[in-house]
Scaffold this motif. Sequence first.
Motif, PDB file in Angstrom:
ATOM      1  N   SER A   1     116.999   3.145  89.848  1.00  0.00           N
ATOM      2  CA  SER A   1     115.660   2.572  90.012  1.00  0.00           C
ATOM      3  C   SER A   1     115.461   1.936  91.380  1.00  0.00           C
ATOM      4  O   SER A   1     114.347   1.547  91.720  1.00  0.00           O
ATOM      5  N   ARG A   2     116.535   1.822  92.175  1.00  0.00           N
ATOM      6  CA  ARG A   2     116.402   1.238  93.512  1.00  0.00           C
ATOM      7  C   ARG A   2     115.785   2.218  94.493  1.00  0.00           C
ATOM      8  O   ARG A   2     115.451   1.844  95.612  1.00  0.00           O
ATOM      9  N   LEU A   3     115.628   3.475  94.082  1.00  0.00           N
ATOM     10  CA  LEU A   3     115.170   4.514  94.990  1.00  0.00           C
ATOM     11  C   LEU A   3     113.743   4.936  94.669  1.00  0.00           C
ATOM     12  O   LEU A   3     113.300   4.860  93.531  1.00  0.00           O
ATOM     13  N   VAL A   4     113.040   5.387  95.698  1.00  0.00           N
ATOM     14  CA  VAL A   4     111.699   5.934  95.539  1.00  0.00           C
ATOM     15  C   VAL A   4     111.841   7.440  95.346  1.00  0.00           C
ATOM     16  O   VAL A   4     112.634   8.086  96.017  1.00  0.00           O
ATOM     17  N   ALA A   5     111.079   8.007  94.397  1.00  0.00           N
ATOM     18  CA  ALA A   5     111.202   9.425  94.074  1.00  0.00           C
ATOM     19  C   ALA A   5     109.900  10.159  94.326  1.00  0.00           C
ATOM     20  O   ALA A   5     108.823   9.672  93.988  1.00  0.00           O
ATOM     21  N   THR A   6     110.006  11.339  94.917  1.00  0.00           N
ATOM     22  CA  THR A   6     108.891  12.265  95.074  1.00  0.00           C
ATOM     23  C   THR A   6     109.260  13.567  94.379  1.00  0.00           C
ATOM     24  O   THR A   6     110.321  14.146  94.659  1.00  0.00           O
TER      25      THR A   6
END
Length: 296
Positions: free
Chosen positions: A151-156
């Motif tokens: 959840s610490r990462l941004v996802a595309t």
Amino acid sequence: MNRWEGLDEFVAVAETGQFSAAAERLAVSSSHVSRQIARLEECLQTRLFYRTTRKVVLTEAGQTFLQHCQRLIDAREEALRAISDLGSEPKGLLRMTCAVAYGERFIVPLVNQFMARYPLLRVEIELTNRPLDLIHEGLDLAIRLGRLQDSRLVATRLAPREMYLCASPVYLERYGRPHSLSELTHHNCLIGSTDHWAFQQDGRELSLRVQGNWRCNSGQAVLDAALRGFGLCQLPDYYVLEHLRSGALVSLLEQHRPPNTAVWALYPQQRHLSPKVRQLVDELKAGLAQLPEYRA
């Protein structure tokens, strides 16, 4: 007094704890910092610092004001970077990671195509099936398949990814076609990187452990074994759609197909992406959509 005036000086004093240190950070005189803080306090009609001979300490009002000012300054800097980056060409080092088979087949060719247009860009790609920690490893970008965990990462989302349970007509003629999940225990399952296969039943996701006499942690190898009639396989769409259309493979238990997952681009949380990462993510998304495996 301009509404922005004094905010930089206030934040610098609050973060350094000294007027002289704040002045050094901003490359101005200490008297200038002192005047700006005094004018700011007068404008706000409240004291922002308790002053001693050695240091300054935020008041309660100052602590509240600091939180808002830091966000304002960050937003201002982000806005300036966003405008300056509009025409910026991707350059410098970009470090990324991806799973081996998917990276070799889909991602690396698109990255190479991207690099051919931007000669000032340098790329380091680590292909590994081990999920690397982007922050710890200092990576700019990761391409991940399936469901996300960090959840610490941004996802595309770059592309869809749907799993199919398949077998060849030769295998089904010899051993019969399974009509329920419980019947999988009577079939030889070709195991790839995991012996737990994903399905859904009555709207719930479930994981079933399967067994078989063949195993290899390569999707292409699993596909080859399935085409030869060795057993059942569960593989992503980009491996099997061509063979489903030709009839070389048959899709099974479609009512239990797991919910659609995806191919994701992940990067550390930050509001403003560098041009090299932002433009590469856009290139990957557009490039994957044009591949025959996805157009189908």
